[in-house]
Design a protein around this motif. Structure first.
Motif, PDB file in Angstrom:
ATOM      1  N   SER A  43       0.816  -1.216   0.000  1.00 23.85           N
ATOM      2  CA  SER A  43       0.000   0.000   0.000  1.00 23.85           C
ATOM      3  C   SER A  43       0.852   1.268   0.000  1.00 23.85           C
ATOM      4  N   LEU A  44       2.145   1.122   0.284  1.00 21.24           N
ATOM      5  CA  LEU A  44       3.023   2.308   0.294  1.00 21.24           C
ATOM      6  C   LEU A  44       3.593   2.508  -1.109  1.00 21.24           C
ATOM      7  N   THR A  45       2.804   3.125  -1.968  1.00 25.35           N
ATOM      8  CA  THR A  45       3.218   3.209  -3.368  1.00 25.35           C
ATOM      9  C   THR A  45       4.303   4.252  -3.599  1.00 25.35           C
ATOM     10  N   GLN A  46       4.447   5.200  -2.691  1.00 27.10           N
ATOM     11  CA  GLN A  46       5.438   6.265  -2.884  1.00 27.10           C
ATOM     12  C   GLN A  46       6.798   5.915  -2.291  1.00 27.10           C
ATOM     13  N   GLN A  47       6.885   4.814  -1.552  1.00 24.91           N
ATOM     14  CA  GLN A  47       8.129   4.515  -0.840  1.00 24.91           C
ATOM     15  C   GLN A  47       8.785   3.236  -1.349  1.00 24.91           C
ATOM     16  N   THR A  48      10.085   3.170  -1.121  1.00 25.39           N
ATOM     17  CA  THR A  48      10.802   1.934  -1.393  1.00 25.39           C
ATOM     18  C   THR A  48      10.802   1.105  -0.118  1.00 25.39           C
ATOM     19  N   VAL A  49      10.339  -0.117  -0.229  1.00 23.76           N
ATOM     20  CA  VAL A  49      10.234  -0.973   0.949  1.00 23.76           C
ATOM     21  C   VAL A  49      11.153  -2.179   0.768  1.00 23.76           C
ATOM     22  N   LEU A  50      11.980  -2.434   1.762  1.00 24.99           N
ATOM     23  CA  LEU A  50      12.836  -3.616   1.710  1.00 24.99           C
ATOM     24  C   LEU A  50      12.244  -4.670   2.633  1.00 24.99           C
ATOM     25  N   TYR A  51      11.870  -5.807   2.056  1.00 30.08           N
ATOM     26  CA  TYR A  51      11.262  -6.890   2.828  1.00 30.08           C
ATOM     27  C   TYR A  51      12.307  -7.987   2.995  1.00 30.08           C
ATOM     28  N   ILE A  52      12.833  -8.117   4.208  1.00 34.22           N
ATOM     29  CA  ILE A  52      13.872  -9.122   4.464  1.00 34.22           C
ATOM     30  C   ILE A  52      13.194 -10.375   4.995  1.00 34.22           C
ATOM     31  N   THR A  53      13.305 -11.458   4.251  1.00 37.76           N
ATOM     32  CA  THR A  53      12.632 -12.681   4.688  1.00 37.76           C
ATOM     33  C   THR A  53      13.656 -13.723   5.127  1.00 37.76           C
TER      34      THR A  53
ATOM     35  N   SER B 188      11.238 -18.607   1.377  1.00 43.90           N
ATOM     36  CA  SER B 188      12.079 -18.314   0.221  1.00 43.90           C
ATOM     37  C   SER B 188      11.442 -17.186  -0.576  1.00 43.90           C
ATOM     38  N   LEU B 189      12.230 -16.608  -1.502  1.00 46.89           N
ATOM     39  CA  LEU B 189      11.713 -15.499  -2.303  1.00 46.89           C
ATOM     40  C   LEU B 189      10.464 -15.900  -3.070  1.00 46.89           C
ATOM     41  N   SER B 190      10.480 -17.133  -3.615  1.00 47.25           N
ATOM     42  CA  SER B 190       9.327 -17.529  -4.430  1.00 47.25           C
ATOM     43  C   SER B 190       8.086 -17.749  -3.564  1.00 47.25           C
ATOM     44  N   GLN B 191       8.303 -18.225  -2.339  1.00 51.78           N
ATOM     45  CA  GLN B 191       7.146 -18.376  -1.431  1.00 51.78           C
ATOM     46  C   GLN B 191       6.523 -17.017  -1.128  1.00 51.78           C
ATOM     47  N   VAL B 192       7.371 -16.032  -0.871  1.00 48.87           N
ATOM     48  CA  VAL B 192       6.867 -14.693  -0.572  1.00 48.87           C
ATOM     49  C   VAL B 192       6.116 -14.140  -1.778  1.00 48.87           C
ATOM     50  N   ARG B 193       6.698 -14.353  -2.960  1.00 46.21           N
ATOM     51  CA  ARG B 193       6.072 -13.875  -4.186  1.00 46.21           C
ATOM     52  C   ARG B 193       4.703 -14.533  -4.391  1.00 46.21           C
ATOM     53  N   LEU B 194       4.649 -15.840  -4.137  1.00 48.40           N
ATOM     54  CA  LEU B 194       3.397 -16.570  -4.312  1.00 48.40           C
ATOM     55  C   LEU B 194       2.299 -15.998  -3.428  1.00 48.40           C
ATOM     56  N   ARG B 195       2.669 -15.750  -2.155  1.00 45.80           N
ATOM     57  CA  ARG B 195       1.685 -15.195  -1.242  1.00 45.80           C
ATOM     58  C   ARG B 195       1.271 -13.799  -1.713  1.00 45.80           C
TER      59      ARG B 195
ATOM     60  N   ARG C  22       8.487  -1.400  -6.278  1.00 49.38           N
ATOM     61  CA  ARG C  22       9.361  -0.757  -5.289  1.00 49.38           C
ATOM     62  C   ARG C  22       9.372  -1.535  -3.974  1.00 49.38           C
ATOM     63  N   VAL C  23       8.744  -2.695  -3.987  1.00 51.47           N
ATOM     64  CA  VAL C  23       8.883  -3.604  -2.850  1.00 51.47           C
ATOM     65  C   VAL C  23      10.033  -4.550  -3.184  1.00 51.47           C
ATOM     66  N   LEU C  24      11.140  -4.396  -2.484  1.00 54.27           N
ATOM     67  CA  LEU C  24      12.326  -5.203  -2.781  1.00 54.27           C
ATOM     68  C   LEU C  24      12.402  -6.357  -1.803  1.00 54.27           C
ATOM     69  N   LEU C  25      12.697  -7.541  -2.319  1.00 57.16           N
ATOM     70  CA  LEU C  25      12.804  -8.717  -1.454  1.00 57.16           C
ATOM     71  C   LEU C  25      14.261  -9.075  -1.240  1.00 57.16           C
ATOM     72  N   LEU C  26      14.552  -9.542  -0.047  1.00 56.44           N
ATOM     73  CA  LEU C  26      15.900  -9.970   0.260  1.00 56.44           C
ATOM     74  C   LEU C  26      15.822 -11.182   1.177  1.00 56.44           C
ATOM     75  N   ALA C  27      16.428 -12.278   0.752  1.00 54.28           N
ATOM     76  CA  ALA C  27      16.469 -13.465   1.613  1.00 54.28           C
ATOM     77  C   ALA C  27      17.846 -13.522   2.255  1.00 54.28           C
ATOM     78  N   GLU C  28      17.962 -13.012   3.454  1.00 58.51           N
ATOM     79  CA  GLU C  28      19.259 -12.942   4.121  1.00 58.51           C
ATOM     80  C   GLU C  28      19.017 -12.928   5.621  1.00 58.51           C
ATOM     81  N   THR C  29      19.881 -13.614   6.361  1.00 55.80           N
ATOM     82  CA  THR C  29      19.666 -13.632   7.802  1.00 55.80           C
ATOM     83  C   THR C  29      20.838 -13.031   8.581  1.00 55.80           C
ATOM     84  N   ASP C  30      21.905 -12.645   7.875  1.00 54.36           N
ATOM     85  CA  ASP C  30      23.069 -12.074   8.542  1.00 54.36           C
ATOM     86  C   ASP C  30      22.923 -10.546   8.566  1.00 54.36           C
TER      87      ASP C  30
END
Ligand code: TYD
Ligand code: MG
Length: 459
Positions: free
Chosen positions: A111-121, A125-132, A143-151
């Motif tokens: 819903s935040l169309t004006q902002q860049t959002v970083l979603y760290i999962t 996995s990235l594809s699971q997040v995309r599917l949902r 502008r919703v960026l996904l990142l699969a990283e835990t460090d």
């Protein structure tokens, strides 16, 4: 001067012990102590003192960022946050696994169309997040960026290059700092990860949402230890078997903690519930005994809910008292008052009470409604179908004054009820010109006379 120190930390309450014990001496939890290595700070006090560059400044010269909250286009969420997301704030979102935290976070990001959002999962996995995300309304934008990283150190480096306005960490229990030897999700990791994101948020003015799982006891174990650090703590609740979800702020540095947001889980994600009272009353059987409508308050918002009671003869020696969505001790008290002040003999009966729709009500204003539901079930006489009830019950059987009377009356009127049973003192404060009948009561017996007439349900 660096020295590593091994300590044992209780994962439930963060109690620290120099040696392992089977049971935490602080919270009495069994087998909750985990070995953690704490690196001692190498800088001496004196060195640190020299590095200090800050000096006090007059409060009037401090720059503020007031009034630039980000609205999320999810009004229920904005309300709970106190009017939108404050830049640079860190929000902890807690809830049981599977309650819908990831869904809510993704819908907020979308819903935040004006902002860049970083979603760290860290969990999916990235594809699971995309599917949902593909099933959700609204659909996320690019502008919703996904990142699969835990460090967190790797995340830090990535953030240097890709600036984001909002960071979502799902979940904080999967993140870890490489310098700490403890496993992800332990108290020291959770603390370190939080302070890492806190520093980033405050330095860059970026808002961070940290998702944390709670244990079955309802406390945020692990994440609980960071509650004092973050700016706001949101609790996402609901019965798993109901579609309703309630978002509650238990701490908020930028707004009230009384507000709640009500959502419903659909195929397309969480949807806001525009008229919660109507939803919670939709399945009410007004002609059945043991049901009453209470005009409760959730924060600054009135909410009509149905309270139910079932009183049935005991088949075992000790009568059972079971409460769902209602305080068990309050129930005991009401039963004692009914027994002593209204002559109802409940000693040989099991009593079950419930608040319909998976809602939880904590305020004493629901007392009278619950007492009426119990009396109605015992006598097997329905409560008047077109009446709502409010009032706190005192130990003497007296009906005590409650707050926010005008708002409650307005809601009762809006939902088409014709009568409201209320405490006498409240009735006297009210200006005339109400469209509904206001029946003032002073004792629990008066309320029973007003509500439980032999032809109670028929009208
Ligand atoms: P999720 O957000 O993954 O929960 P959490 O992050 O708190 O663990 O939500 C999981 C539940 O929500 C799952 O049981 C399926 C349900 N759900 C729907 O009913 N509709 C939907 O559109 C989505 C995305 C989830
Ligand atoms: Mg999740």
């Amino acid at each position: 001067m660096s020295r590593d120190l091994t300590i044992f930390v209780c994962q439930a309450c963060a109690y620290e012990s120099p040696r392992w014990v089977g049971r935490c001496p602080n919270c009495a939890e069994w087998n909750s102590l985990v070995e953690e290595v704490r690196a001692q700070a190498s800088t001496s006090k004196r060195e640190r003192r020299k590095q200090t560059r800050v000096k006090p400044i007059p409060i009037t010269e401090v720059e503020t960022s007031a009034g630039v909250r980000m609205a999320t286009a999810i009004p229920e969420l904005d309300r709970v946050l106190g009017g939108g997301i404050v830049p640079g704030s860190v929000v902890l979102v807690g809830g049981d696994p599977g309650i819908g935290k990831s869904t809510l976070m993704m819908q907020m990001a979308a819903s935040l169309t004006q902002q860049t959002v970083l979603y760290i999962t860290g969990e999916e996995s990235l594809s699971q997040v995309r599917l949902r995300a593909d099933r959700l309304m609204p659909k996320p934008h690019d502008r919703v960026l996904l990142l699969a990283e835990t460090d967190v150190e790797v995340v830090e480096q990535i953030l240097e290059q890709a600036a984001a306005d909002l960071i979502i960490v799902d979940s904080m229990q999967t993140m870890h700092h490489p310098d700490l030897e403890s496993a992800p999700g332990t108290v020291s990791q959770v603390r370190e990860v939080t302070s890492h994101f806190m520093r980033h948020a405050k330095a860059k003015g970026v808002s961070v949402f940290l998702v944390g799982h709670v244990t079955k006891e309802g406390i945020i174990a692990g994440p609980r230890v960071v509650e004092h650090m973050v700016d706001a703590v949101l609790q996402f609740e609901g019965e798993r078997h109901y579609a309703y979800r309630i978002l509650r702020a238990t701490k908020n540095r930028f707004g009230s903690t009384n507000e709640i947001g009500i959502f419903e889980m659909h195929d397309g994600g969480l949807r806001e519930v525009a008229n919660p009272s109507a939803v919670f009353l939709a399945e009410r059987r007004a002609d059945a005994s043991g049901s009453a409508v209470v005009a409760a308050m959730e924060g600054t918002r009135p909410l009509l809910v149905e309270v139910q009671a079932l009183v049935a003869p005991t088949s075992y020696g000790v009568p059972q008292r079971t409460a769902t969505g209602f305080d068990g001790r309050r129930l005991q008290m009401l039963l004692a008052v009914l027994e002593k002040r209204a002559g109802m003999h409940l000693g040989q009966y099991d009593v079950f009470v419930n608040v319909a729709g998976g809602v939880r009500i904590d305020e004493p204003a629901a007392d009278l409604g619950m007492a009426m539901a119990i009396a109605s079930s015992l006598r097997d006489v329905p409560v008047r179908a077109d009446a709502a009830v409010i009032g706190e019950v005192g130990l003497g059987g007296e009906i005590r004054t409650i707050h926010h009377i005008e708002k409650r009356i307005a809601e009762v009127q809006k939902l088409g009820f014709k009568q409201l049973i209320l405490p006498r003192n409240n009735a006297q404060q009210i200006r005339t010109g109400q469209k509904i009948i206001l029946t003032e009561v002073e004792t629990i017996e008066e309320a029973m006379r007003a509500l439980l007439q032999p032809n109670g349900g028929a009208k």
